[in-house]
Design an enzyme around this catalytic site. Structure first.
Site, PDB file in Angstrom:
ATOM      1  NE  ARG A  35      -4.316  -1.506   1.629  1.00 35.63           N
ATOM      2  CZ  ARG A  35      -5.262  -1.960   2.437  1.00 35.63           C
ATOM      3  NH1 ARG A  35      -5.133  -1.818   3.734  1.00 35.63           N
ATOM      4  NH2 ARG A  35      -6.334  -2.535   1.953  1.00 35.63           N
ATOM      5  CE  LYS A 202     -20.605 -16.335   5.802  1.00 38.80           C
ATOM      6  NZ  LYS A 202     -20.644 -15.380   6.923  1.00 38.80           N
ATOM      7  N   GLY A 354     -10.456  -8.953  -1.711  1.00 38.00           N
ATOM      8  CA  GLY A 354      -9.166  -9.249  -1.097  1.00 38.00           C
ATOM      9  C   GLY A 354      -8.600 -10.596  -1.513  1.00 38.00           C
ATOM     10  N   GLY A 377     -13.744  -3.648   0.960  1.00 36.74           N
ATOM     11  CA  GLY A 377     -15.104  -3.153   1.140  1.00 36.74           C
ATOM     12  C   GLY A 377     -15.491  -2.094   0.117  1.00 36.74           C
TER      13      GLY A 377
HETATM   14  P1  ADP Z   1     -12.986 -11.976  -1.930  1.00 35.16           P
HETATM   15  O1  ADP Z   1     -12.128 -11.649  -0.738  1.00 35.16           O
HETATM   16  O2  ADP Z   1     -12.191 -12.122  -3.186  1.00 35.16           O
HETATM   17  O3  ADP Z   1     -14.151 -11.039  -2.065  1.00 35.16           O
HETATM   18  P2  ADP Z   1     -14.478 -13.921  -0.408  1.00 35.16           P
HETATM   19  O4  ADP Z   1     -13.907 -13.370   0.842  1.00 35.16           O
HETATM   20  O5  ADP Z   1     -15.919 -13.716  -0.676  1.00 35.16           O
HETATM   21  O6  ADP Z   1     -13.620 -13.427  -1.673  1.00 35.16           O
HETATM   22  O7  ADP Z   1     -14.283 -15.507  -0.443  1.00 35.16           O
HETATM   23  C1  ADP Z   1     -13.022 -16.114  -0.318  1.00 35.16           C
HETATM   24  C2  ADP Z   1     -13.124 -17.433   0.393  1.00 35.16           C
HETATM   25  O8  ADP Z   1     -14.089 -18.266  -0.198  1.00 35.16           O
HETATM   26  C3  ADP Z   1     -11.830 -18.194   0.367  1.00 35.16           C
HETATM   27  O9  ADP Z   1     -11.326 -18.291   1.679  1.00 35.16           O
HETATM   28  C4  ADP Z   1     -12.195 -19.546  -0.199  1.00 35.16           C
HETATM   29  O10 ADP Z   1     -11.570 -20.628   0.460  1.00 35.16           O
HETATM   30  C5  ADP Z   1     -13.681 -19.589   0.032  1.00 35.16           C
HETATM   31  N1  ADP Z   1     -14.318 -20.556  -0.874  1.00 35.16           N
HETATM   32  C6  ADP Z   1     -14.343 -20.559  -2.202  1.00 35.16           C
HETATM   33  N2  ADP Z   1     -14.950 -21.656  -2.667  1.00 35.16           N
HETATM   34  C7  ADP Z   1     -15.332 -22.382  -1.596  1.00 35.16           C
HETATM   35  C8  ADP Z   1     -16.006 -23.630  -1.423  1.00 35.16           C
HETATM   36  N3  ADP Z   1     -16.404 -24.350  -2.472  1.00 35.16           N
HETATM   37  N4  ADP Z   1     -16.216 -24.054  -0.153  1.00 35.16           N
HETATM   38  C9  ADP Z   1     -15.805 -23.329   0.900  1.00 35.16           C
HETATM   39  N5  ADP Z   1     -15.168 -22.152   0.801  1.00 35.16           N
HETATM   40  C10 ADP Z   1     -14.930 -21.673  -0.439  1.00 35.16           C
HETATM   41 MG    MG Z   2     -12.351 -12.047   1.386  1.00 36.00          MG
END
Ligand code: ADP
Ligand code: MG
Length: 397
Positions: A35, A202, A354, A377
């Site tokens: 950063r 989620k 992230g 966020g």
């Molecule tokens: P980002 O930070 O890119 O927005 P998220 O925080 O929403 O992404 O999601 C990332 C997490 O989702 C990772 O830790 C990954 O392990 C989890 N994940 C992805 N696919 C699955 C799955 N099939 N089952 C459980 N966890 C999952």
């Molecule tokens: Mg994340």
């Protein structure tokens, strides 16, 4: 169009630069200085053009006095000094005479940093609640305000919106400009086909993003854990896969609203346990057994998703397609990252979030993407189509 630092005269001006130096620190050591590096072009530009740079940021969360020592920006100012190869005057205050005097003694090309803006949260959350007097005070310290902190652009704080409301000129720094250029313009006026790829943990975290992209994108490819909630919405059993039971109805609604735009995995990689070495099997999404857990998209889905990506002119990706932290279940995430990286000039390619950004960087594909969004966020809220106060407060050209 928003005004940027390239549009204004900086010579001899006291330039307030809000950066995002909220870096991870463990036992007094900065573990990732990305950063700080990312903010260098803006700060260098200001001093090169004869401005007096007054740099500030938040760091961590500050509830009371005991949080101050571990969240001082002193070590950050030292790292900035090393990286920019110039003295950085650090003032361990967020206001007061010592700070004002030091600013008044600055010469063109000097850099000053003051203490963590959130130290002002101890007494009534003045920074985080955008206390009008605080914003006015900080604004009084400079002639021009440069906002370059995208990571807090979704928040209305004294150190962004508060200053902007009390100063004549507010412009975007290069980092903020890049976020506006890529995310903002892609959402407003995308080259088509526009393919969105959504994954991650989620649905509930990303409802707003899905709804907004449903309005704009041509195709939405869904993987990751959220895919299983969609499968349940289609009436399939998903074994022990991660599902948000209370979001199945929502997933049904989104599928209907999408009217064919939402494309889920055809096959998946399953295991019997959530383990990095677990034995893996390929299943059609209609054939997941009661004791099986979906960990990644399958080979057929990788091909399908890749075929959409290959034709795209805009790709926005948020959320890993599987449990990419375990190399055995990173194939979907990795192959899609590679496919997007191959588009080069054919498409605008953006990753936000992230974990997805970390994946792209981990695979060494950072430079193959048009833009890696820096704010977790803030990126999500931008993708949701929300107006971000930290962008809104920047002057129009
Ligand atoms: P980002 O930070 O890119 O927005 P998220 O925080 O929403 O992404 O999601 C990332 C997490 O989702 C990772 O830790 C990954 O392990 C989890 N994940 C992805 N696919 C699955 C799955 N099939 N089952 C459980 N966890 C999952
Ligand atoms: Mg994340």
């Amino acid at each position: 169009m928003k005004k940027t630092i390239s549009d204004i005269e900086l010579k001899n001006k006291k330039v307030l630069i809000r950066v995002d130096f909220n870096v991870p620190i463990q036992e007094g050591v900065i573990t990732d200085d990305n950063r700080i590096r990312e903010a260098l072009p803006t700060i260098e530009y200001v001093i090169k053009h004869g401005g007096k740079a007054i740099v500030f940021s938040h760091l961590g969360r500050i509830k009371d006095e005991s949080d101050k020592e571990s969240n001082s920006l002193l070590i950050v100012s030292k790292r900035l000094s090393e990286l920019i190869d110039k003295e950085v005057i650090f003032i361990p205050e967020t206001k007061g005479e010592a700070l004002e005097n030091a600013i008044n003694q600055l010469k063109p090309g000097d850099i000053l940093m003051f203490e963590n803006t959130r130290f002002e949260d101890i007494d009534g959350k003045k920074e985080s609640k955008n206390d009008p007097e605080l914003g006015q005070y900080w604004a009084s310290l400079g002639d021009i305000f440069v906002n370059d902190a995208f990571g807090t652009a979704h928040r209305s704080h004294a150190s962004n919106v508060g200053i902007a409301s009390n100063i004549k000129t507010t412009v975007a720094g290069f980092l903020l400009e890049k976020e506006i250029k890529f995310i903002g313009e892609s959402l407003e006026n995308p080259q088509r086909p526009f393919v969105a790829i959504l994954g991650g943990a989620k649905i509930s975290d990303k409802i707003g993003v899905i709804e907004n992209l449903l309005k704009i994108a041509d195709h939405i490819l869904v993987g990751g854990a959220m895919g299983y909630t969609f499968m349940r919405a289609l009436g399939q059993e998903t074994g022990t896969s991660l599902v948000e039971e209370d979001k199945i109805e929502l997933a049904k609604y989104l599928l209907e609203k999408g009217n064919g735009k939402i494309i889920i995995s055809q096959d998946v990689i399953v295991t019997k346990t959530f383990d990095k070495d677990a034995e893996k099997f390929v299943r059609q999404y209609t054939e997941i057994q009661a004791d099986e857990m979906g960990m990644d998209i399958g080979p057929q889905t990788i091909k399908l998703f890749t075929s959409y990506v290959e034709k795209a002119r805009t790709v926005i990706w948020n959320g890993p397609l599987g449990v990419f932290e375990f190399p055995r279940f990173a194939e979907g995430t990795k192959q899609l990252a590679v496919a997007i990286g191959k588009l080069h000039d054919q498409a605008t390619t953006i990753v936000g979030g992230g974990d997805s950004a970390a994946a792209v960087i981990q695979y060494g594909l950072k430079d193959s993407f048009s833009h890696i969004s820096t704010g977790g966020g803030a990126s999500l809220e931008y993708l949701e189509g929300k107006v971000l106060p930290g962008i809104q407060c920047v002057d129009e050209k």
